[in-house]
Design a protein around this motif. Structure first.
Motif, short mmCIF file in Angstrom:
data_model
loop_
_atom_site.label_atom_id
_atom_site.label_comp_id
_atom_site.label_asym_id
_atom_site.label_seq_id
_atom_site.Cartn_x
_atom_site.Cartn_y
_atom_site.Cartn_z
N ASN A 199 0.84 -1.19 0.00
CA ASN A 199 0.00 0.00 0.00
C ASN A 199 0.87 1.24 0.00
O ASN A 199 2.08 1.15 0.17
CB ASN A 199 -0.98 0.01 1.19
N VAL A 200 0.23 2.37 -0.17
CA VAL A 200 0.87 3.67 -0.03
C VAL A 200 0.22 4.32 1.18
O VAL A 200 -1.01 4.37 1.28
CB VAL A 200 0.66 4.54 -1.29
N GLY A 201 1.03 4.79 2.12
CA GLY A 201 0.52 5.43 3.33
C GLY A 201 0.69 6.93 3.26
O GLY A 201 1.75 7.42 2.86
N ILE A 202 -0.35 7.65 3.65
CA ILE A 202 -0.33 9.11 3.60
C ILE A 202 -0.94 9.66 4.88
O ILE A 202 -2.05 9.28 5.26
CB ILE A 202 -1.12 9.65 2.39
N ALA A 203 -0.21 10.56 5.54
CA ALA A 203 -0.74 11.25 6.72
C ALA A 203 -1.63 12.40 6.25
O ALA A 203 -1.27 13.14 5.34
CB ALA A 203 0.41 11.79 7.59
N VAL A 204 -2.80 12.50 6.88
CA VAL A 204 -3.77 13.54 6.51
C VAL A 204 -4.18 14.30 7.77
O VAL A 204 -4.06 13.80 8.88
CB VAL A 204 -5.01 12.94 5.81
N ARG A 205 -4.68 15.52 7.58
CA ARG A 205 -5.12 16.29 8.74
C ARG A 205 -6.55 15.94 9.15
O ARG A 205 -6.92 16.10 10.30
CB ARG A 205 -4.91 17.78 8.51
N ASP A 206 -7.38 15.46 8.21
CA ASP A 206 -8.78 15.14 8.49
C ASP A 206 -9.11 13.82 7.82
O ASP A 206 -9.34 13.76 6.61
CB ASP A 206 -9.68 16.27 7.98
N LEU A 207 -9.12 12.74 8.61
CA LEU A 207 -9.32 11.40 8.06
C LEU A 207 -10.68 11.27 7.38
O LEU A 207 -10.78 10.71 6.28
CB LEU A 207 -9.17 10.36 9.16
N ASP A 208 -11.73 11.79 7.99
CA ASP A 208 -13.06 11.67 7.40
C ASP A 208 -13.14 12.36 6.05
O ASP A 208 -13.73 11.83 5.10
CB ASP A 208 -14.13 12.22 8.35
N ALA A 209 -12.55 13.55 5.94
CA ALA A 209 -12.57 14.27 4.66
C ALA A 209 -11.78 13.52 3.60
O ALA A 209 -12.20 13.44 2.44
CB ALA A 209 -12.00 15.68 4.83
N ALA A 210 -10.64 12.95 3.97
CA ALA A 210 -9.83 12.20 3.00
C ALA A 210 -10.56 10.93 2.56
O ALA A 210 -10.55 10.59 1.37
CB ALA A 210 -8.47 11.86 3.61
N ILE A 211 -11.21 10.24 3.49
CA ILE A 211 -11.98 9.05 3.13
C ILE A 211 -13.10 9.43 2.16
O ILE A 211 -13.32 8.76 1.16
CB ILE A 211 -12.56 8.37 4.39
N ALA A 212 -13.80 10.51 2.44
CA ALA A 212 -14.90 10.95 1.57
C ALA A 212 -14.39 11.23 0.17
O ALA A 212 -15.00 10.83 -0.83
CB ALA A 212 -15.59 12.17 2.16
N PHE A 213 -13.27 11.92 0.06
CA PHE A 213 -12.68 12.25 -1.24
C PHE A 213 -12.35 10.98 -2.03
O PHE A 213 -12.77 10.81 -3.17
CB PHE A 213 -11.43 13.10 -1.04
N PHE A 214 -11.59 10.08 -1.41
CA PHE A 214 -11.14 8.89 -2.13
C PHE A 214 -12.27 7.89 -2.41
O PHE A 214 -12.28 7.25 -3.46
CB PHE A 214 -9.97 8.23 -1.40
#
Length: 146
Positions: A7-22
């Motif tokens: 996998n590729v791991g990426i640190a995000v500031r807002d997990l819920d927003a990143a999940i929604a985007f992807f």
């Protein structure tokens, strides 16, 4: 020696927003959990590491993206990566409809870095500034795969 990309791991500031985007782009959320403790401190190299994570998969099942939102130590904000900087460059996805994917990205406030380009009459592609400043490449094949 055998090797396989997991996998590729990426640190995000807002997990819920990143999940929604992807997930709106078409990835599937496989699961969420929190990680912490000695094993995590050792593996990641951070003392008292505590993070919320989510694992997402591409529809073909070959690609996975692991997103992290650090609870402790507190996430460190940096300037968004530029395409010519050394380090993690981008995550790239093949899409069936680039225009539709760009519309999805726009609904999340994510815009192209410059615009849509055509590469050798093979792909229409675009770099988008995604959530937490992640550069996401979206590419649509102009000819059907063989």
């Amino acid at each position: 020696m055998a090797i396989k990309l997991e996998n590729v791991g990426i640190a995000v500031r807002d997990l819920d927003a990143a999940i929604a985007f992807f997930t709106d782009l078409g990835l599937t959320l496989l699961g969420r959990q929190t990680v912490s403790g000695g094993w995590s401190d050792t593996a990641v190299g951070l003392d008292d590491n505590h993070a919320k994570i989510a694992m997402l998969a591409t529809p073909d099942g070959h690609g996975q993206l692991e997103l992290f939102e650090y609870v402790h130590p507190e996430a460190v904000e940096t300037e968004p990566t530029r395409p010519n900087e050394v380090g993690m460059h981008r995550v790239a996805f093949s899409v069936d409809d680039l225009n539709e994917s760009l519309a999805v990205a726009a609904r999340h406030g994510c815009r192209p870095l410059r615009g849509v380009a055509t590469y050798e009459d093979l792909y229409r592609l675009c770099y988008v500034r995604g959530p937490s400043g992640i550069i996401v490449m979206l590419a649509q094949a102009l000819t059907p795969p063989r």
